[in-house]
Design a protein around this motif. Structure first.
Motif, short mmCIF file in Angstrom:
data_model
loop_
_atom_site.label_atom_id
_atom_site.label_comp_id
_atom_site.label_asym_id
_atom_site.label_seq_id
_atom_site.Cartn_x
_atom_site.Cartn_y
_atom_site.Cartn_z
N SER A 61 0.80 -1.00 -0.05
CA SER A 61 -0.04 0.01 0.14
C SER A 61 0.88 1.31 -0.13
O SER A 61 1.90 1.27 0.69
CB SER A 61 -1.04 0.15 1.27
N PRO A 62 0.55 2.35 -0.57
CA PRO A 62 1.19 3.48 -0.79
C PRO A 62 1.83 4.34 0.51
O PRO A 62 2.67 4.75 0.78
CB PRO A 62 0.33 4.47 -1.51
N MET A 63 0.78 3.86 1.62
CA MET A 63 1.06 4.47 2.86
C MET A 63 1.98 3.69 3.69
O MET A 63 2.71 4.36 4.55
CB MET A 63 -0.19 4.61 3.76
N SER A 64 2.22 2.49 3.22
CA SER A 64 3.15 1.69 4.15
C SER A 64 4.52 1.79 3.77
O SER A 64 5.49 1.65 4.71
CB SER A 64 2.70 0.19 4.16
N GLY A 65 4.92 2.27 2.72
CA GLY A 65 6.28 2.34 2.25
C GLY A 65 7.01 1.02 2.21
O GLY A 65 8.34 1.30 2.03
N GLY A 66 6.38 0.09 2.44
CA GLY A 66 7.25 -1.36 2.18
C GLY A 66 7.36 -1.79 1.18
O GLY A 66 6.86 -1.18 -0.04
N GLU A 67 7.92 -2.90 0.71
CA GLU A 67 8.26 -3.52 -0.45
C GLU A 67 6.81 -4.82 -0.56
O GLU A 67 6.06 -5.16 0.08
CB GLU A 67 9.29 -4.54 -0.38
N GLY A 68 6.50 -4.77 -1.95
CA GLY A 68 5.50 -5.86 -2.38
C GLY A 68 5.75 -7.22 -1.78
O GLY A 68 6.60 -7.52 -1.50
N THR A 69 4.44 -8.03 -1.80
CA THR A 69 4.59 -9.31 -1.41
C THR A 69 4.40 -10.31 -2.32
O THR A 69 3.57 -10.24 -3.31
CB THR A 69 3.73 -9.41 -0.36
#
Length: 184
Positions: free
Chosen positions: A70-78
């Motif tokens: 998600s754009p707000m999480s700033g994490g990488e895709g799963t």
């Protein structure tokens, strides 16, 4: 014309048409109610039929893709590893959830707030949503899962841009490396 723009045009046209319908006449209102219920039952039955066709085909082809964060999480895709059957059943399930949510919202708007025009508009939008559903296009209309209908489906925005899962080999390999590092 993109799907979002088509939905906007249909909604605006339906609102103009709904202004001409005499909703204060009980007979007309009952016809509109019956039309809304009929359309929603048709949509539910179509999704049920599509799910039975998906189960009958039982396509166990492996499908790998990287679901964006998600754009707000700033994490990488799963990394997602599934089968075509399970993916299509998931898409059908999300379509059904959308129908249930719409019916619940319409029930509140009509029964509690006494809004009548949205019944007419949502009848048209229910049919449009069913026609736009990619699983319906593949399994009911017999279209080939190519191009826009290629799995995993990309979501089109209102202005024509598409966003969705990454299916390139480099993104999948990178996600597999991340998953491997987390397991160690």
């Amino acid at each position: 014309m993109s799907g979002g723009v088509q939905n906007l045009v249909i909604s605006l046209g339906a609102m103009q048409l709904a202004r001409r319908i005499p909703f204060d006449d009980p007979v007309t209102l009952n016809y509109v109610r019956a039309g809304y219920v009929t359309v929603q039952l048709l949509v539910l039955l179509t999704y049920y039929y599509v799910s039975t066709k998906i189960k009958a085909k039982n396509d166990l082809t492996v499908l790998k893709y990287v679901e964006p964060a998600s754009p707000m999480s700033g994490g990488e895709g799963t990394l997602v590893t599934t089968t075509v059957r399970d993916y299509d059943l998931g898409q059908t399930s999300s379509g059904l959830k959308g129908v249930y949510t719409g019916v619940a919202m319409m029930a509140v708007m009509h029964i509690y707030f006494h809004f009548t025009q949205p019944l007419f508009i949502q009848s048209l939008m229910g049919l449009k949503g069913l026609y736009d559903a990619k699983v319906v296009a593949i399994h009911l209309l017999g279209k080939k899962p190519e191009g826009d209908l290629q799995r995993p489906f990309k979501a089109a925005s209102m202005f024509g841009a598409t966003a969705g899962p990454q299916t390139d080999a480099a993104a999948i390999a990178e996600a597999e490396k991340r998953v491997g590092k987390k397991d160690d």
